[in-house]
Design a protein around this motif. Structure first.
Motif, PDB file in Angstrom:
ATOM      1  N   GLY A 143       1.520 -16.075 -20.096  1.00 50.38           N
ATOM      2  CA  GLY A 143       2.165 -16.029 -18.792  1.00 50.38           C
ATOM      3  C   GLY A 143       2.594 -14.641 -18.375  1.00 50.38           C
ATOM      4  O   GLY A 143       2.895 -14.417 -17.201  1.00 50.38           O
ATOM      5  N   ALA A 144       2.613 -13.684 -19.313  1.00 45.08           N
ATOM      6  CA  ALA A 144       3.053 -12.329 -18.967  1.00 45.08           C
ATOM      7  C   ALA A 144       2.090 -11.664 -17.989  1.00 45.08           C
ATOM      8  O   ALA A 144       2.514 -10.995 -17.046  1.00 45.08           O
ATOM      9  N   ALA A 145       0.792 -11.848 -18.202  1.00 43.89           N
ATOM     10  CA  ALA A 145      -0.194 -11.218 -17.325  1.00 43.89           C
ATOM     11  C   ALA A 145      -0.068 -11.742 -15.891  1.00 43.89           C
ATOM     12  O   ALA A 145      -0.092 -10.969 -14.925  1.00 43.89           O
ATOM     13  N   ALA A 146       0.075 -13.051 -15.752  1.00 43.74           N
ATOM     14  CA  ALA A 146       0.211 -13.640 -14.415  1.00 43.74           C
ATOM     15  C   ALA A 146       1.501 -13.191 -13.749  1.00 43.74           C
ATOM     16  O   ALA A 146       1.532 -12.896 -12.544  1.00 43.74           O
ATOM     17  N   ALA A 147       2.583 -13.120 -14.529  1.00 48.15           N
ATOM     18  CA  ALA A 147       3.862 -12.681 -13.963  1.00 48.15           C
ATOM     19  C   ALA A 147       3.776 -11.226 -13.516  1.00 48.15           C
ATOM     20  O   ALA A 147       4.339 -10.852 -12.482  1.00 48.15           O
ATOM     21  N   PHE A 148       3.089 -10.428 -14.290  1.00 44.91           N
ATOM     22  CA  PHE A 148       2.914  -9.018 -13.925  1.00 44.91           C
ATOM     23  C   PHE A 148       2.165  -8.894 -12.601  1.00 44.91           C
ATOM     24  O   PHE A 148       2.567  -8.125 -11.714  1.00 44.91           O
ATOM     25  N   LEU A 149       1.091  -9.639 -12.448  1.00 50.71           N
ATOM     26  CA  LEU A 149       0.312  -9.563 -11.219  1.00 50.71           C
ATOM     27  C   LEU A 149       1.121 -10.041 -10.016  1.00 50.71           C
ATOM     28  O   LEU A 149       1.028  -9.461  -8.936  1.00 50.71           O
ATOM     29  N   ARG A 150       1.911 -11.078 -10.191  1.00 56.50           N
ATOM     30  CA  ARG A 150       2.741 -11.547  -9.077  1.00 56.50           C
ATOM     31  C   ARG A 150       3.725 -10.461  -8.645  1.00 56.50           C
ATOM     32  O   ARG A 150       3.918 -10.221  -7.447  1.00 56.50           O
ATOM     33  N   HIS A 151       4.348  -9.830  -9.588  1.00 52.92           N
ATOM     34  CA  HIS A 151       5.299  -8.759  -9.269  1.00 52.92           C
ATOM     35  C   HIS A 151       4.581  -7.564  -8.671  1.00 52.92           C
ATOM     36  O   HIS A 151       5.021  -6.990  -7.667  1.00 52.92           O
ATOM     37  N   TYR A 152       3.472  -7.197  -9.269  1.00 56.94           N
ATOM     38  CA  TYR A 152       2.807  -5.947  -8.912  1.00 56.94           C
ATOM     39  C   TYR A 152       2.176  -6.003  -7.525  1.00 56.94           C
ATOM     40  O   TYR A 152       2.112  -4.992  -6.836  1.00 56.94           O
ATOM     41  N   ARG A 153       1.729  -7.160  -7.133  1.00 53.40           N
ATOM     42  CA  ARG A 153       1.029  -7.291  -5.849  1.00 53.40           C
ATOM     43  C   ARG A 153       1.960  -7.590  -4.686  1.00 53.40           C
ATOM     44  O   ARG A 153       1.507  -7.724  -3.547  1.00 53.40           O
ATOM     45  N   HIS A 154       3.238  -7.697  -4.952  1.00 51.81           N
ATOM     46  CA  HIS A 154       4.207  -7.985  -3.873  1.00 51.81           C
ATOM     47  C   HIS A 154       4.618  -6.664  -3.231  1.00 51.81           C
ATOM     48  O   HIS A 154       5.480  -5.952  -3.726  1.00 51.81           O
ATOM     49  N   ASN A 155       3.980  -6.333  -2.115  1.00 53.23           N
ATOM     50  CA  ASN A 155       4.217  -5.064  -1.445  1.00 53.23           C
ATOM     51  C   ASN A 155       4.710  -5.275  -0.020  1.00 53.23           C
ATOM     52  O   ASN A 155       4.353  -6.265   0.632  1.00 53.23           O
ATOM     53  N   PRO A 156       5.513  -4.356   0.486  1.00 56.40           N
ATOM     54  CA  PRO A 156       5.993  -4.476   1.864  1.00 56.40           C
ATOM     55  C   PRO A 156       4.834  -4.420   2.854  1.00 56.40           C
ATOM     56  O   PRO A 156       3.823  -3.760   2.603  1.00 56.40           O
ATOM     57  N   PRO A 157       4.942  -5.099   3.989  1.00 55.70           N
ATOM     58  CA  PRO A 157       3.889  -5.052   5.011  1.00 55.70           C
ATOM     59  C   PRO A 157       3.637  -3.618   5.478  1.00 55.70           C
ATOM     60  O   PRO A 157       4.578  -2.833   5.660  1.00 55.70           O
ATOM     61  N   GLY A 158       2.359  -3.276   5.631  1.00 53.04           N
ATOM     62  CA  GLY A 158       2.002  -1.965   6.158  1.00 53.04           C
ATOM     63  C   GLY A 158       2.027  -0.845   5.144  1.00 53.04           C
ATOM     64  O   GLY A 158       1.776   0.316   5.487  1.00 53.04           O
ATOM     65  N   VAL A 159       2.334  -1.170   3.882  1.00 53.09           N
ATOM     66  CA  VAL A 159       2.379  -0.156   2.827  1.00 53.09           C
ATOM     67  C   VAL A 159       1.255  -0.442   1.843  1.00 53.09           C
ATOM     68  O   VAL A 159       1.062  -1.588   1.431  1.00 53.09           O
ATOM     69  N   GLY A 160       0.494   0.605   1.463  1.00 50.83           N
ATOM     70  CA  GLY A 160      -0.599   0.406   0.517  1.00 50.83           C
ATOM     71  C   GLY A 160      -0.108  -0.224  -0.775  1.00 50.83           C
ATOM     72  O   GLY A 160      -0.677  -1.182  -1.280  1.00 50.83           O
ATOM     73  N   HIS A 161       0.967   0.289  -1.311  1.00 49.09           N
ATOM     74  CA  HIS A 161       1.680  -0.299  -2.438  1.00 49.09           C
ATOM     75  C   HIS A 161       2.982   0.477  -2.594  1.00 49.09           C
ATOM     76  O   HIS A 161       3.154   1.549  -2.024  1.00 49.09           O
ATOM     77  N   ARG A 162       3.895  -0.049  -3.385  1.00 49.78           N
ATOM     78  CA  ARG A 162       5.214   0.567  -3.508  1.00 49.78           C
ATOM     79  C   ARG A 162       5.416   1.262  -4.843  1.00 49.78           C
ATOM     80  O   ARG A 162       6.512   1.740  -5.130  1.00 49.78           O
ATOM     81  N   HIS A 163       4.361   1.336  -5.666  1.00 50.67           N
ATOM     82  CA  HIS A 163       4.514   1.830  -7.023  1.00 50.67           C
ATOM     83  C   HIS A 163       4.242   3.332  -7.116  1.00 50.67           C
ATOM     84  O   HIS A 163       3.487   3.898  -6.324  1.00 50.67           O
ATOM     85  N   VAL A 164       4.853   3.966  -8.111  1.00 52.99           N
ATOM     86  CA  VAL A 164       4.544   5.355  -8.458  1.00 52.99           C
ATOM     87  C   VAL A 164       4.414   5.413  -9.972  1.00 52.99           C
ATOM     88  O   VAL A 164       5.339   5.011 -10.694  1.00 52.99           O
ATOM     89  N   HIS A 165       3.285   5.906 -10.441  1.00 54.29           N
ATOM     90  CA  HIS A 165       3.029   5.997 -11.874  1.00 54.29           C
ATOM     91  C   HIS A 165       2.583   7.412 -12.231  1.00 54.29           C
ATOM     92  O   HIS A 165       1.648   7.942 -11.621  1.00 54.29           O
ATOM     93  N   GLY A 166       3.234   7.989 -13.241  1.00 60.98           N
ATOM     94  CA  GLY A 166       2.746   9.267 -13.737  1.00 60.98           C
ATOM     95  C   GLY A 166       1.347   9.163 -14.311  1.00 60.98           C
ATOM     96  O   GLY A 166       0.632  10.165 -14.412  1.00 60.98           O
ATOM     97  N   ALA A 167       0.913   7.950 -14.660  1.00 59.55           N
ATOM     98  CA  ALA A 167      -0.428   7.738 -15.186  1.00 59.55           C
ATOM     99  C   ALA A 167      -1.503   7.836 -14.114  1.00 59.55           C
ATOM    100  O   ALA A 167      -2.695   7.929 -14.438  1.00 59.55           O
ATOM    101  N   ASN A 168      -1.101   7.823 -12.840  1.00 58.47           N
ATOM    102  CA  ASN A 168      -2.084   7.864 -11.755  1.00 58.47           C
ATOM    103  C   ASN A 168      -1.462   8.550 -10.540  1.00 58.47           C
ATOM    104  O   ASN A 168      -1.121   7.910  -9.548  1.00 58.47           O
ATOM    105  N   LEU A 169      -1.315   9.854 -10.672  1.00 58.29           N
ATOM    106  CA  LEU A 169      -0.630  10.635  -9.637  1.00 58.29           C
ATOM    107  C   LEU A 169      -1.271  12.008  -9.542  1.00 58.29           C
ATOM    108  O   LEU A 169      -1.556  12.642 -10.561  1.00 58.29           O
ATOM    109  N   ALA A 170      -1.513  12.468  -8.333  1.00 62.93           N
ATOM    110  CA  ALA A 170      -2.110  13.798  -8.144  1.00 62.93           C
ATOM    111  C   ALA A 170      -1.521  14.445  -6.903  1.00 62.93           C
ATOM    112  O   ALA A 170      -1.121  13.753  -5.962  1.00 62.93           O
TER     113      ALA A 170
END
Length: 246
Positions: A143-170
């Motif tokens: 259930g951890a994978a599904a819970a992660f996806l539910r959390h991760y894909r919940h983004n405000p309208p009009g925003v590409g996403h709300r996350h910032v990761h040092g693993a994927n930043l330039a």
């Protein structure tokens, strides 16, 4: 116009996962969209007690060793080394022509990672904030994978996403410098940099097109970061045992 690339990888006791990270980065710098640009990969071995430094050398990365035990300080030191070396090697090149990309030692970038970022840079974006994905959930509760996806894909309208990761930043180096660079924080240095860029009027592209694969390990290097978030998620999704009620 971007005329040179540099990738910075902070690493703390990462001898096991660093080879995969560097192999993926070498594929990315050889992508047809960027292979004609001069590039360098800088590994910052920070407070390491294992063979991380030897692994970095063996895989052809430039190495910076330090003992801060602080991911923000490591990213800042690596970025400074990468930028100074790039500018010194190409007289006449300014920071506005250098692209500083960042990932983590437990992560693997896709082959098109840098090429996609430079496409955004060519359109006037000063920085690119990407997403991460996890493909191996070994050791985590059902259930951890599904819970992660539910959390991760919940983004405000009009925003590409709300996350910032040092693993994927330039970020373009002149914007990086103007925003003050990475702060020497034990966690959240990536979010702090993006906030400073946006506050300074720089354009940050938040995209889901270019995800980086990262680990879901249960022994995070930075307390309070992504690894601890996954541990908290585990606690919420652990199934009750026989006789237990929720």
């Amino acid at each position: 116009m971007i005329r040179a690339l540099a990738v910075v990888v902070p690493a703390r006791d990462e001898e096991e996962l660093l080879p995969g990270c560097l192999a993926a980065l070498h594929r990315a710098v050889r992508h047809p969209g960027v292979r004609d640009l001069p590039s360098r990969v800088v590994v910052v071995a920070d407070a390491c007690r294992d063979a991380t430094a030897a692994v970095a050398r063996r895989h052809g990365a430039e190495l910076l060793e330090m003992a801060a035990g602080n991911v923000g300080a490591a990213r800042a030191a690596g970025s400074r080394r990468a930028l100074d070396a790039t500018l010194a090697a190409r007289p006449g090149l300014g920071p506005d022509g250098v692209w500083l990309a960042h990932t983590d030692a437990d992560s693997r970038v896709p082959a098109h990672w840098l090429a996609h970022q430079l496409a955004y840079a060519a359109c006037g974006w000063h920085a690119v904030a990407g997403t991460v994905r996890i493909v191996d959930w070994t050791g985590h509760p059902k259930g951890a994978a599904a819970a992660f996806l539910r959390h991760y894909r919940h983004n405000p309208p009009g925003v590409g996403h709300r996350h910032v990761h040092g693993a994927n930043l330039a970020v373009r180096a002149d914007a990086y410098r103007a925003a003050g660079g990475f702060a020497p924080l034990p966690v959240g240095e990536d979010r702090t940099l993006v906030a400073a860029l946006e506050a300074g009027g720089y354009r940050v592209k938040r995209t889901t097109r270019n995800p980086v694969t990262t680990s879901a390990r249960r022994d995070p290097r930075a307390r309070g970061g992504f690894g601890d978030f996954l541990r908290d998620l585990d606690a919420l999704t652990t199934e009750p045992g026989p006789g237990r009620r929720t």
